[in-house]
Design a protein around this motif. Structure first.
Motif, short mmCIF file in Angstrom:
data_model
loop_
_atom_site.label_atom_id
_atom_site.label_comp_id
_atom_site.label_asym_id
_atom_site.label_seq_id
_atom_site.Cartn_x
_atom_site.Cartn_y
_atom_site.Cartn_z
N LEU A 1 1.09 -1.10 0.51
CA LEU A 1 -0.01 -0.11 -0.07
C LEU A 1 1.00 1.43 -0.16
CD1 LEU A 1 -2.97 -0.95 2.76
CD2 LEU A 1 -3.17 -0.56 -0.05
N ILE B 1 1.18 4.17 -2.66
CA ILE B 1 0.64 5.37 -2.25
C ILE B 1 1.98 5.69 -2.56
CG2 ILE B 1 1.33 7.40 -0.61
CD1 ILE B 1 -0.12 5.09 0.94
N LEU C 1 4.59 9.83 4.30
CA LEU C 1 3.97 8.61 3.94
C LEU C 1 5.51 7.60 3.30
CD1 LEU C 1 0.40 9.25 2.80
CD2 LEU C 1 1.92 8.89 5.14
N LEU D 1 -7.57 11.08 -0.66
CA LEU D 1 -6.63 11.92 -0.35
C LEU D 1 -7.65 11.49 1.54
CD1 LEU D 1 -4.27 13.44 -0.89
CD2 LEU D 1 -4.79 15.73 0.39
N ILE E 1 -6.08 7.74 1.50
CA ILE E 1 -4.71 7.57 1.90
C ILE E 1 -3.91 7.52 2.94
CG2 ILE E 1 -2.46 8.39 0.60
CD1 ILE E 1 -4.52 8.02 -2.52
N PHE E 2 -4.57 8.69 3.18
CA PHE E 2 -3.74 8.84 5.03
C PHE E 2 -3.96 8.20 6.00
CE2 PHE E 2 -1.65 12.48 2.98
CZ PHE E 2 -0.46 13.11 3.00
N VAL F 1 -5.73 4.93 5.41
CA VAL F 1 -4.64 3.89 5.82
C VAL F 1 -2.68 3.55 5.72
CG1 VAL F 1 -4.18 2.10 3.93
CG2 VAL F 1 -6.14 3.05 4.12
#
Lengths: 314, 54
Positions: A54, A58, A121, B33, B36-37, B39
């Motif tokens: 994942l 990203i 991230l 968004l 995404i953040f 997870v």
């Protein structure tokens, strides 16, 4: 005196936008973005360590958005020359669907968002490389080199060559010789690819005042330089196998592809001056796209097979 | 004294359609968004989170 004065809103700047989401998507140069996604993905998979899938997704998304942002900034700055070239006249800014200010804001916001996302991230080295790539494409290439020197795409090609290095850095947190070779393959591929296009689109570039190689040094010199780059690119494509990073399978595929590239470039070199249809140049342009896709696909396949064998042996 | 009726900008059908398309795209992008953040936070910092009640 009235508290609310009547104001006529007729200025073009106040015109309500008719730009759709599709127009904004077009600002991201989706076709270029697909190549960036693919090469970054290969860099990410070819790295000797692995990350959470994942987080990898990203990372690819952030790299794609960053590449798209630099495309939007390019379209903002180049709207004047895009308007006079047949290939680019229908882009959102020259056609008036998106205003230059909107394209600039869109590009800047997405640049910041993609770099920060990758940094927070994934890791800050890949984020820094992405920021540098956006800067290099938007400022060094678009604003400076493109309108100044026929070496524009030689130096500017570095921007397109960075994605596999960013993908590699996203996983390893470092830059190594393997990723630099992937960089070199795209870097050396860019001039013959774009000069083949510039040969049969010379009038377009000339009208826009862009100093592409055929317009400045002439077609004969461009054809010689294309062939010279092909002679350098072909062995560099085989280098990952020669240095022992990949298997013989990749070595054979890359060698065949390299011979093909030299062959198509040779046909361009032998093209007579009187040839206005320029079929060999069009053929080389098409083949160059196939070459880059195939050589990175071979690298990807090699990495996947190697991982599968390692898992099977564990 | 000001007129009772304010002059407003009337959007054409094409402008309304374009605005709706942009709004949907912005909504989807913001939603993506957030996911995404959310997870990524669990993946990166999940092992720092307490398992039971504090």
């Amino acid at each position: 005196m009235a508290l609310v004065e009547e104001t006529r809103i007729e200025d073009a700047a106040f015109r309500m936008s008719e730009a759709t989401a599709g127009d904004y998507f077009a600002l991201l140069k989706p076709r270029v973005m697909s190549l960036v996604v693919f090469t970054a993905f290969v860099g990410l998979v070819a790295a000797p360590v692995s990350i959470n899938p994942l987080i990898a997704m990203i990372a690819i998304l952030a790299i794609a958005i960053g590449a798209g942002a630099s495309g939007a900034l390019n379209m903002w700055y180049d709207a004047d020359i895009d308007a006079v070239m047949t290939r680019t006249a229908s882009r959102p800014v020259p056609s008036g669907r998106v205003s230059p200010g909107e394209a600039l804001s869109f590009g800047l916001v997405l640049s910041a968002l993609s770099v920060m996302t990758l940094g927070v991230l994934v890791n800050w080295l890949s984020a820094a490389l992405l920021a540098f790539t956006i800067f290099f494409y938007a400022v060094i290439y678009t604003m400076w080199l493109k309108r100044w020197t026929p070496q524009n795409i030689v130096i500017g090609g570095a921007a397109g060559a960075f994605p596999p290095v960013i993908g590699w850095a996203a996983v390893t947190g470092s830059v190594s010789l393997e990723s630099v070779i992937l960089f070199l393959i795209i870097f050396l591929w860019t001039p013959p690819h774009f000069w083949a296009l510039a040969l049969f689109k010379a009038q377009d570039y000339g009208r826009a005042g862009i100093p592409m190689m055929p317009n400045v040094a002439g077609e004969a010199s461009t054809r010689r330089q294309i062939f010279a780059y092909a002679l350098i690119l072909a062995p560099v494509g085989v280098l990952p196998w020669f240095l022992g990073y990949v298997s013989i399978g990749y070595g054979i595929v890359s060698a065949i592809l390299g011979v093909g590239f030299v062959w198509y470039s040779w046909k361009v070199l032998m093209m007579p001056d009187s040839d206005r249809v320029m079929r060999p140049a069009k053929a080389l342009f098409g083949y160059s796209l196939l070459y880059l896709f195939a050589i990175f696909a071979a690298c990807l396949a090699d990495s996947v097979v190697e991982r599968a064998l390692a898992m099977g042996g564990a | 004294m000001a007129d009772d009726k304010l002059e407003m900008i009337e959007l054409t059908e094409r402008q309304k359609k374009a605005r709706r398309s942009r709004s949907v795209a912005i909504g989807l992008a913001l939603g993506a968004l957030v996911v995404i953040f959310y997870v990524a936070t669990f993946i990166k910092f999940g092992h720092f989170m307490p398992n039971g009640p504090m």
